[in-house]
Enzyme design. Sequence first.
Site, short mmCIF file in Angstrom:
data_model
loop_
_atom_site.label_atom_id
_atom_site.label_comp_id
_atom_site.label_asym_id
_atom_site.label_seq_id
_atom_site.Cartn_x
_atom_site.Cartn_y
_atom_site.Cartn_z
N LYS A 1 4.96 5.33 -2.19
CA LYS A 1 6.02 4.56 -1.55
C LYS A 1 5.96 4.88 -0.06
O LYS A 1 6.03 6.05 0.35
CB LYS A 1 7.38 4.97 -2.10
N LYS B 1 7.84 -6.85 -13.28
CA LYS B 1 8.90 -6.01 -13.83
C LYS B 1 9.80 -6.91 -14.67
O LYS B 1 10.56 -7.72 -14.12
CB LYS B 1 9.70 -5.37 -12.69
N ASP C 1 3.13 0.97 -1.63
CA ASP C 1 4.22 0.02 -1.84
C ASP C 1 5.17 0.13 -0.66
O ASP C 1 5.83 1.15 -0.47
CB ASP C 1 4.95 0.34 -3.15
N GLU D 1 1.80 -3.37 -1.94
CA GLU D 1 2.85 -4.20 -2.52
C GLU D 1 3.86 -4.59 -1.45
O GLU D 1 4.31 -3.74 -0.67
CB GLU D 1 3.58 -3.45 -3.65
N ASP E 1 5.85 -8.38 -5.35
CA ASP E 1 6.78 -7.69 -6.25
C ASP E 1 8.17 -8.31 -6.06
O ASP E 1 8.57 -9.23 -6.77
CB ASP E 1 6.77 -6.19 -5.94
#
Length: 345
Positions: free
Chosen positions: A153, A261, A183, A209, A234
């Site tokens: 992240k 997701k 991400d 992402e 995403d």
Amino acid sequence: MLQFEIQPRTFHFKQPAGTSRGVYTERKSYFVTLYDTEKPHCKGVGECAPLPRLSCDDVVHYPALLAQFCQLVTQTKRIPYALLQSYPSMLFGIETAWAQLHAAGSWQLFDTPFAHGMEGITMNGLVWMGRYDEMLQRLAEKLSQGFHCIKFKIGAIDFEQELALLARIRARYSAKEIEIRVDANGAFSATDALQRLEQLAPYDLHSIEQPIRQGQWQAMAQLCKASPIPIALDEELIGVNTLQMKTTLLDTIQPHYLVLKPSLHGGMYGTKEWISLAQARHIDTWMTSALESNVGLNAIAQFCAHSYGSAIALPQGLGTGQLFTDNVDVPLQVRGEQLWFSPER
């Protein structure tokens, strides 16, 4: 007679989970239980877990609306997919409870080698945002556990420190040894995103992402064309609920990957649509959890194995169900870099 119950649950993170949108210390979910009064021992449990200020169904009267949908399910004995299209976290929880109920209460939601404990699902190891030394320590832990695909992240600390961390990794491990995903959670602005991507490019990343905030389709399309790093969508998929909208988004942006997701992107039903549309356009996909407990994580893992079959090409993002101090006991186990289901439990 089919009936339901809804129970709110609050889970607490083992350590603060940092994203570019802030830090999570707890996670609220609603557990839906479906059961037949003639077979009270046979129940189905599903997790509805909207993310605050992110999920398209993060609405004020969430529990009351969820109860109305559950009431409709018990009355009609079917899932009203059309009505639930704009409420993906509710749909995902109801789908999970429905699948478990029809699996006689078993955590084995689908008949797959994974559900029978014969195959594991390879995952990426997730390194949360934090100080440079914290992220370095978390990386060392993931590598010692046997992960060969690491997801970072980024976007919350100084960008130069994040570059330094990547440089340190690549000085020791080649891309063949360690695959790196990053991400950004939309942390870059549309004006400086390409420059940031060019700075990241020397570190041989698998993908990034959501480099910019969702909703900027033309800017994202231009990035996908110009980026030296493959781009995965995403958050961009949130709220894109109809088949026509999904088709238009993919044809406009033409991304390299989709990160799916179910609780954010249309439940199992909507995720199947995304996979089908992506495959028709030669866009690879992988699934990941969205900070659910082990109940939601198990459903995603079972669904992932069912959707992709034994030939799962890419590491999945299924490790976040292990984040809580007060999690639900579900027969999942992480062995090295793989998630396994233990049917004997």
